[in-house]
Structures are given as structure tokens and as C-alpha cells.
Design a protein around this motif. Sequence first.
Motif, mmCIF file in Angstrom:
data_model
loop_
_atom_site.group_PDB
_atom_site.id
_atom_site.type_symbol
_atom_site.label_atom_id
_atom_site.label_comp_id
_atom_site.label_asym_id
_atom_site.label_seq_id
_atom_site.Cartn_x
_atom_site.Cartn_y
_atom_site.Cartn_z
ATOM 1 N N MET A 292 0.867 -1.195 0.000
ATOM 2 C CA MET A 292 0.000 0.000 0.000
ATOM 3 C C MET A 292 0.898 1.238 0.000
ATOM 4 O O MET A 292 1.425 1.619 1.047
ATOM 5 N N LEU B 134 1.504 4.291 2.755
ATOM 6 C CA LEU B 134 1.093 3.853 4.088
ATOM 7 C C LEU B 134 2.248 3.108 4.743
ATOM 8 O O LEU B 134 3.111 2.571 4.046
ATOM 9 N N PRO B 135 2.263 3.067 6.073
ATOM 10 C CA PRO B 135 3.336 2.334 6.759
ATOM 11 C C PRO B 135 3.396 0.880 6.311
ATOM 12 O O PRO B 135 2.380 0.294 5.923
ATOM 13 N N VAL C 215 1.066 -2.061 7.800
ATOM 14 C CA VAL C 215 -0.382 -2.101 7.604
ATOM 15 C C VAL C 215 -0.790 -3.409 6.935
ATOM 16 O O VAL C 215 -0.238 -3.784 5.902
ATOM 17 N N VAL C 216 -1.770 -4.091 7.538
ATOM 18 C CA VAL C 216 -2.218 -5.363 6.978
ATOM 19 C C VAL C 216 -3.399 -5.121 6.043
ATOM 20 O O VAL C 216 -4.343 -4.437 6.402
ATOM 21 N N PRO C 217 -3.326 -5.679 4.836
ATOM 22 C CA PRO C 217 -4.440 -5.488 3.914
ATOM 23 C C PRO C 217 -5.606 -6.391 4.286
ATOM 24 O O PRO C 217 -5.407 -7.549 4.680
ATOM 25 N N VAL C 218 -6.815 -5.866 4.172
ATOM 26 C CA VAL C 218 -8.012 -6.673 4.434
ATOM 27 C C VAL C 218 -8.942 -6.548 3.238
ATOM 28 O O VAL C 218 -8.863 -5.582 2.476
ATOM 29 N N ALA C 219 -9.825 -7.530 3.094
ATOM 30 C CA ALA C 219 -10.876 -7.437 2.083
ATOM 31 C C ALA C 219 -12.118 -6.858 2.743
ATOM 32 O O ALA C 219 -12.411 -7.169 3.901
ATOM 33 N N LEU C 220 -12.808 -6.008 2.014
ATOM 34 C CA LEU C 220 -13.971 -5.336 2.588
ATOM 35 C C LEU C 220 -15.238 -5.873 1.934
ATOM 36 O O LEU C 220 -15.378 -5.836 0.705
ATOM 37 N N ARG D 120 -8.596 -12.386 5.970
ATOM 38 C CA ARG D 120 -9.021 -11.198 6.685
ATOM 39 C C ARG D 120 -10.113 -10.493 5.890
ATOM 40 O O ARG D 120 -9.839 -9.693 4.979
ATOM 41 N N VAL D 121 -11.373 -10.762 6.243
ATOM 42 C CA VAL D 121 -12.503 -10.113 5.579
ATOM 43 C C VAL D 121 -13.274 -9.326 6.618
ATOM 44 O O VAL D 121 -13.731 -9.883 7.621
ATOM 45 N N VAL D 122 -13.395 -8.037 6.403
ATOM 46 C CA VAL D 122 -14.152 -7.173 7.301
ATOM 47 C C VAL D 122 -15.484 -6.871 6.629
ATOM 48 O O VAL D 122 -15.527 -6.468 5.467
#
Lengths: 239, 239
Positions: B1, B4-5, B8-13, B92-94
Motif C-alpha cells: 500500500m 502507508l506504513p 499495515v495489513v491489507p483486508v478485504a472489505l 481477513r474479511v471485514v
Amino acid sequence: MPGLPDAVVPVALAADLVVLTLVDGSLHVLAVRRAEAPFIGRWALPGGFVREGESAQRAAERELAEETGLGSRVHLEQLASYSDPARDPRGRVVSVAHLALVPADDAPPEAMRAGGDAAEVAWLPVTDDGSTAEPLAFDHARILRDGVERARAKLEYSALAAAFCEEEFTVGELRRVYDAVWGVRLDARNFHRKVTGARGFLDPVGTTTTRDGGRPAALFRRGPASTLNPPITRPPEPD
Amino acid sequence: MPGLPDAVVPVALAADLVVLTLVDGSLHVLAVRRAEAPFIGRWALPGGFVREGESAQRAAERELAEETGLGSRVHLEQLASYSDPARDPRGRVVSVAHLALVPADDAPPEAMRAGGDAAEVAWLPVTDDGSTAEPLAFDHARILRDGVERARAKLEYSALAAAFCEEEFTVGELRRVYDAVWGVRLDARNFHRKVTGARGFLDPVGTTTTRDGGRPAALFRRGPASTLNPPITRPPEPD
DNA sequence: GCAAAAGTGTTATCTCTACACCCATGC
DNA sequence: GCATGGGTGTAGAGATAACACTTTTGC
């Protein structure tokens, strides 16, 4: 993202905080001055990215502890999520905003982050329309407005006001929370009757205090009831 | 990303939907049978991943239109977000859950997705405790419970009940919404007085209908007021 | 006529609001 | 004593809940 369709776009997840308290009887929000781009130098709501293996709720708890040093004596609830693709110029950042209420005059910002990084932290006054004098970074003005509105609404029918008080508090202190958050002046006599009459709302401690001046006032703790029936009604706006 | 730092962990939205309606006077929720792993064969709330350049709100609108074919005549609001790292075994799905209310007996599931893929879609009855007879996939039971609770609470002080009705509706039809969602039997006479007396709540159309049988009933539209004061009070649970 | 649902009237009861009034402390 | 805030009493206004009763349709 293994196991997920190819088209899924990865986003970064942030947990931001609307931390409200009372300073000198008026509503204030915790803000940090941004030390980096974008919006460098502007006030922003405290927050940070959700880490590996962490839920947004846990991230919010962690951030809150880091910023304020306060532990359990705070109310924390999810507020809403903000996912406008343009809300952060750095990329796709979705914020899960949380609302926190801390007791009046606890955790003064001067004492905060003593050992952490040197970012400036302050309680900013919140105006009647739920905003701050100086503009906030990102869409934080919107988030703040939503948070203040949630707090105002929940005072009516929940035991939330006690979250602004110390563990043991007087009826007068509780009433001043309503006065400050709603920007009104409730009748002290009727308020007293109402809250002491609501079953499960207040637990009498049995002792009194004179810390507010005048006649000694009975001390109470939060009772077991989380909702308040009948609600405390917000006086109607004058037409 | 970029920007961004690194940490940062990418997530699916994902945007998921709690779509409620009344079928034969009782509360039902829209569900789709999963055609793939995980939870293959189970009922799940409709939803999907948020696309590039799309907010969760827009994704929810799109999903709702795809699933039901209904356009503007639906109430849609954000409910809450669910970000437990273990909530989806694929990663990781939010989920940003939304609450939608559609008019009674509109958009029968048989007619849905006629041209789309062949997934089974149905209105499942919602029990008094806000769940379904068959278990739901993922944490969707929790999401459904939160959605039902939100709908129940909002009926008290908002004009939300009209979202379950056609554009023009009678007082009796509105009352049956309360009866169904709360699982109670409100007094028809007092209810009539209350809602017709609340300023801005109902706009009289001027015509009548006999579609509910009996004496012709006046037709109304939703008035301009979005909040209802005084609220319609839910009868207390018997102790 | 009869059933069904809409709508109005009435009354006892409860709640809310606005006060008058007294109480117990610090100074 | 006096100021300050705590707490109780009370009367009128308004909201609520329960139910009798009338109205207007379909059949």
C-alpha cells in the motif's frame, strides 16, 4: 488474498476514536496534531491501523490505552465505518470509528504519552453543532459530528451519562453531564426524582460528599440497568 | 500500500445486508444459499465485496438492487462492522453490515435474480429472539440479531415503520408493522390517535381504500418528520 | 343482517413541569 | 447569618391505557 476472488481490492483498516469528556463543565474531544503528511499540522482524531490478528474493537482499546493511559474505567462502543474511497489521499483506508467516554478531568492531555512519541495532544472544545473551532483532518469532522450525536441521543434512554462521572458520583454531577452534553439546564429537583426513582439505574453507596458544596449529597454508583425507562427527555428546541 | 506504513495489513472489505420485510404479517429476512466453500449449502445474508472506487454504502446499494430488483423504495442504513480476524476462514474479511427494510410482499424471492446466477434465494422467518430456524454462515446470526434489534429500537422513535409499507398506506397497515416487528398487539384505537396526532409523521393523501376489509380507511404517505415525539412505546415485557 | 376494520369519546391513571419550600453543609 | 447545592411536596397540564361505542364498507 488467497482463497478470495481475484477482483477483491485490498484496503487498510484503521480504528479511529471520538473520545469525549467534560472539561470545566463543557464537552471536549481528544485530538492529536498530525506530525506527518497528509494534513500535517492539523488536528485529527486519535487512531491507528488495525494490526494482524486484531479486531477493530481491540485496536480501538489499544489506541485508547496508548493515548489516555486509561484502562477499564472508560465506555467504548463502535460508532460507524467510513469507507469513501477518497477519504484518505494515501489510498484505500477504511476507518471503523469508535466512541469513547471518559470521566471529567481524568487523564489530562498534559500527562499523556509521557513516554511515547512527542505528538501534541489536547482536549478541544466541542461546539453546539458538534464541531471544533479548528478544522480536522480527513473526514474527522463528520465522524466527530456523528459521535456527538450518538452520545446526545444515547443519554436519553441509557445509563451512558455515568461514563462521564467518577465511579461514585452524586445526582448533581450526573445532571451536569446532561446539561453539558445537551447544552441545556435541566431542573435539578425533577431530575433528582426521576433518576432516583428509575429502578436499577442508580445504586446508593450509603455515604455522602460535600465536594460539590452545599448540603451533603448522597453518592451513587451505576446500577445494573443499562436502559432507562421512562427516558430522560431532551427539552424541545424553541421554535 | 503505497504511502502507508509497511506494517499495515491489507483486508478485504465486504458489504453484507440484513434485508427485512413482512411476509404474511411476520418478520422475514432475505437469505441466499451458499454455492461455494466455506459454509457451502448454508444460508447466508446477501452481500459481496466492495469494488474499486466504491464505498461500502454504494456496494450495499448495488447488492440490494442485484438481489431484490428494488430501487429507491427501500430504506438502507449502515448497521455496524464486523472485523474479528477469525470470522472468515478464507482470510481477513471485514464486513460492513447494512440494514434494509423493504415493503411487505414486494420482490418475492421467486422472481429474484431471474437473469443472474442460479443461487437459491428465500425469505426466512425471523424468530422472536432475532434468529432463524436454520443456522447461518459466518457470523451472520450475530449480524442478523443486531439488525433486528436496531429495527425494533428504531420503530419507537422514528418513522421507520413506513419503510415496510407501500408508498400509500393505512393506519392499520402501519400498526400491523409494529405488531409484527415487536411481536405484540397494540390497541388499534390508541395507535390511530397517536400517529395521526403526531405532527409531520403522516401526510393524508385524501383518498380511502377498502383493501384491508371493513370500513374504508384513509390513505397516508410518510410525512416530513423523521423522528417521532413522543415515541410509540413498546409494551414492557411481563416480569 | 352480520362481520370486520376504521375511527371517536370518555375516564381513571400516570407522568411531566414548574414551582414553593425545607435541609445540611462551608464560610 | 448567608450562600450554595441537596432533596421533598404539590398542583395543573398533558400523555397514556383500557374500553364503550359509532361508522362504513363487503358479503
